[in-house]
Design a protein around this motif. Structure first.
Motif, PDB file in Angstrom:
ATOM      1  N   GLU A  40      44.889  12.968  43.605  1.00 33.58           N
ATOM      2  CA  GLU A  40      45.092  12.295  44.903  1.00 33.58           C
ATOM      3  C   GLU A  40      45.546  13.249  46.003  1.00 33.58           C
ATOM      4  OE1 GLU A  40      47.782   9.078  44.214  1.00 33.58           O
ATOM      5  OE2 GLU A  40      46.390   7.995  42.894  1.00 33.58           O
ATOM      6  N   ARG A  41      46.227  14.326  45.634  1.00 36.69           N
ATOM      7  CA  ARG A  41      46.734  15.248  46.661  1.00 36.69           C
ATOM      8  C   ARG A  41      45.606  15.898  47.459  1.00 36.69           C
ATOM      9  NH1 ARG A  41      50.410  17.501  42.462  1.00 36.69           N
ATOM     10  NH2 ARG A  41      52.275  16.190  42.506  1.00 36.69           N
ATOM     11  N   TYR A  50      42.320   9.537  52.978  1.00 40.97           N
ATOM     12  CA  TYR A  50      42.293   8.133  52.601  1.00 40.97           C
ATOM     13  C   TYR A  50      43.694   7.524  52.827  1.00 40.97           C
ATOM     14  CZ  TYR A  50      37.757   8.917  50.421  1.00 40.97           C
ATOM     15  OH  TYR A  50      36.419   9.219  50.199  1.00 40.97           O
ATOM     16  N   LEU A  65      45.319  11.532  37.860  1.00 39.24           N
ATOM     17  CA  LEU A  65      45.132  10.903  39.170  1.00 39.24           C
ATOM     18  C   LEU A  65      46.206  11.326  40.172  1.00 39.24           C
ATOM     19  CD1 LEU A  65      44.054   7.254  38.210  1.00 39.24           C
ATOM     20  CD2 LEU A  65      42.610   9.179  38.898  1.00 39.24           C
ATOM     21  N   GLU A  66      47.417  11.525  39.687  1.00 43.64           N
ATOM     22  CA  GLU A  66      48.492  11.945  40.588  1.00 43.64           C
ATOM     23  C   GLU A  66      48.173  13.285  41.238  1.00 43.64           C
ATOM     24  OE1 GLU A  66      53.299  12.966  40.503  1.00 43.64           O
ATOM     25  OE2 GLU A  66      52.278  12.277  38.688  1.00 43.64           O
ATOM     26  N   PRO A  95      36.296   4.905  45.549  1.00 43.84           N
ATOM     27  CA  PRO A  95      37.373   4.747  46.540  1.00 43.84           C
ATOM     28  C   PRO A  95      37.668   3.306  46.951  1.00 43.84           C
ATOM     29  CG  PRO A  95      36.031   6.631  47.095  1.00 43.84           C
ATOM     30  CD  PRO A  95      35.363   5.979  45.929  1.00 43.84           C
ATOM     31  N   GLU A 132      47.017  21.031  42.788  1.00 40.00           N
ATOM     32  CA  GLU A 132      45.795  20.285  43.069  1.00 40.00           C
ATOM     33  C   GLU A 132      44.693  20.822  42.160  1.00 40.00           C
ATOM     34  OE1 GLU A 132      44.428  19.993  47.116  1.00 40.00           O
ATOM     35  OE2 GLU A 132      46.480  19.922  47.920  1.00 40.00           O
ATOM     36  N   LEU A 144      46.154   6.371  50.026  1.00 40.14           N
ATOM     37  CA  LEU A 144      46.802   7.345  49.140  1.00 40.14           C
ATOM     38  C   LEU A 144      48.119   7.846  49.713  1.00 40.14           C
ATOM     39  CD1 LEU A 144      43.719   9.507  48.021  1.00 40.14           C
ATOM     40  CD2 LEU A 144      44.853   7.653  46.759  1.00 40.14           C
ATOM     41  N   TYR A 199      39.610   1.818  44.122  1.00 37.82           N
ATOM     42  CA  TYR A 199      40.444   2.777  43.399  1.00 37.82           C
ATOM     43  C   TYR A 199      41.828   2.216  43.077  1.00 37.82           C
ATOM     44  CZ  TYR A 199      43.179   7.017  42.522  1.00 37.82           C
ATOM     45  OH  TYR A 199      44.016   7.954  41.967  1.00 37.82           O
ATOM     46  N   TYR A 223      43.054  14.480  48.574  1.00 43.12           N
ATOM     47  CA  TYR A 223      42.478  13.552  49.554  1.00 43.12           C
ATOM     48  C   TYR A 223      43.535  12.751  50.308  1.00 43.12           C
ATOM     49  CZ  TYR A 223      38.048  14.520  47.239  1.00 43.12           C
ATOM     50  OH  TYR A 223      36.929  15.146  46.730  1.00 43.12           O
ATOM     51  N   ILE A 224      44.771  13.174  50.208  1.00 43.88           N
ATOM     52  CA  ILE A 224      45.852  12.377  50.798  1.00 43.88           C
ATOM     53  C   ILE A 224      45.729  12.259  52.322  1.00 43.88           C
ATOM     54  CG2 ILE A 224      47.538  14.231  51.157  1.00 43.88           C
ATOM     55  CD1 ILE A 224      49.593  12.202  49.845  1.00 43.88           C
ATOM     56  N   LYS A 270      43.699   1.605  39.509  1.00 44.88           N
ATOM     57  CA  LYS A 270      44.940   2.308  39.183  1.00 44.88           C
ATOM     58  C   LYS A 270      46.041   1.330  38.781  1.00 44.88           C
ATOM     59  CE  LYS A 270      48.173   5.778  40.896  1.00 44.88           C
ATOM     60  NZ  LYS A 270      48.610   6.610  42.042  1.00 44.88           N
TER      61      LYS A 270
END
Length: 339
Positions: free
Chosen positions: A328-329, A335, A324-325, A294, A260, A338, A297, A331-332, A301
């Motif tokens: 995203e972790r 949101y 981005l991969e 968000p 992250e 995700l 988003y 905020y998994i 993507k």
């Protein structure tokens, strides 16, 4: 002989008279005291009761009875405010941060309404309805605002009528301070009174609604769990951005041994600034090309994924998708889209 005797006994006689006089004074004082005890105390009691009779009606009934009106903390407004922080501010934000940020405002809102009712502050209902109508008209008249509004209603399961009720309450809260200043006849710059009125309302609310506040805060904070801190590591050479030295790209390992970004808010800004041309090209709504946030988003993507097929954008698109991969972790859990 007689003169000598008088000279000897004279002082004793004078002292005896003084003692007698003092004894008489004590006697009468004691007798009068008993008399005062017999008749004075009932008079004092009567006077005290009279004071109670006259003063009691002057006390506000809310202070002496259990019928004080307490404005409940509005959960619907709170959820809407948390959603707005997470989706409408142009940045990603953890649910924990959004909750903490809005707990204060939700409590403050209810405090003002409670205190206004307690102080018998009159609210201009006509003005409130006018302001609420203007807010809704703005939403309806602005295509982007309308789109965001529709997405919000869908996400929160609200109808337009329910949202209008929230707007009316918001307008009521916004008018409270003005009404306080007007009712109290306060003169001069309004700014010097706003903080004081908020402070009075907050102290009053915390005094009378402490249990309600604690229950609400506990309930909302229980919805999130704190993540353990990341363990900072060197960036592996396998990543495309390995050679780019920037705080926004510093990596850490989470408790699942996954990468992250440590400064995740900086990372999002870095992506928007460094790959601005690609982000602009990937905009799902061409009239609003700078809303990589968000709410849109996933639309961005998906478009970036399609741009891999274009030689002009291929390398940048691959770099951004790699960033981005990892991004995203962070905020998994915050949101749903995700996950």
């Amino acid at each position: 002989m007689k003169d000598e005797l008088e000279n000897l006994t004279g002082p004793m006689h004078d002292e005896t008279k003084r003692v007698q006089q003092k004894a008489l004074e004590q006697y009468y004082a004691h007798r009068n005291g008993r008399k005062k005890f017999k008749w004075g105390y009932p008079v004092v009691i009567v006077l005290f009761l009279c004071m109670v009779v006259f003063i009691f009606p002057l006390q506000k009934p809310e202070e002496t009875t259990s019928n004080l009106y307490i404005e409940p903390i509005d959960k619907q407004f709170f959820l809407l405010a948390v959603y707005s922080d997470q989706y409408n501010q142009g940045q990603f934000m953890t649910k924990s941060d959004a909750i903490e940020h809005n707990l204060f405002f939700a409590i403050e809102r209810s405090a003002l309404l409670t205190y206004a009712k307690y102080e018998n502050i009159k609210i201009d209902k006509e003005s409130v309805l006018k302001n609420a109508k203007q807010s809704f008209s703005y939403i309806e008249g602005n295509p982007l605002s309308k789109l965001k509004h529709e997405k919000m209603l869908q996400a929160l399961g609200l109808s337009n009528d329910e949202y209008k009720d929230i707007l009316i309450k918001n307008a009521t809260v916004n008018s409270v301070i003005e009404s306080f200043i007007k009712e109290r006849g306060l003169k001069g710059p309004k700014g010097k009174y706003i903080g004081q009125i908020h402070k009075e309302a907050r102290e009053f609310y915390y005094k009378h609604a402490a249990r309600e506040i604690e229950k609400f805060e506990t309930e909302q904070r229980s919805k999130v769990t704190e993540k353990p801190p990341l363990i900072e590591v060197q960036t592996p050479d396998t990543f495309r951005f390995a050679e780019k030295e920037h705080l926004a790209l510093d990596l850490g390992l989470n408790d699942q041994q996954q990468y992250e970004f440590i400064n995740v808010n900086m990372t999002f800004d870095y992506i928007r600034e460094t790959y601005g041309s690609l982000i602009y090209e990937a905009a799902p709504i061409k009239e609003y090309p700078f809303h990589f946030e968000p709410l849109f988003y996933m639309d961005y993507k998906r478009n970036i994924e399609q741009m891999i097929l274009q030689p002009k954008w291929r390398e940048e698109a691959l770099e951004v998708l790699e960033l981005l991969e990892i991004f995203e972790r962070s905020y998994i859990d915050d949101y749903p889209f995700l996950q």
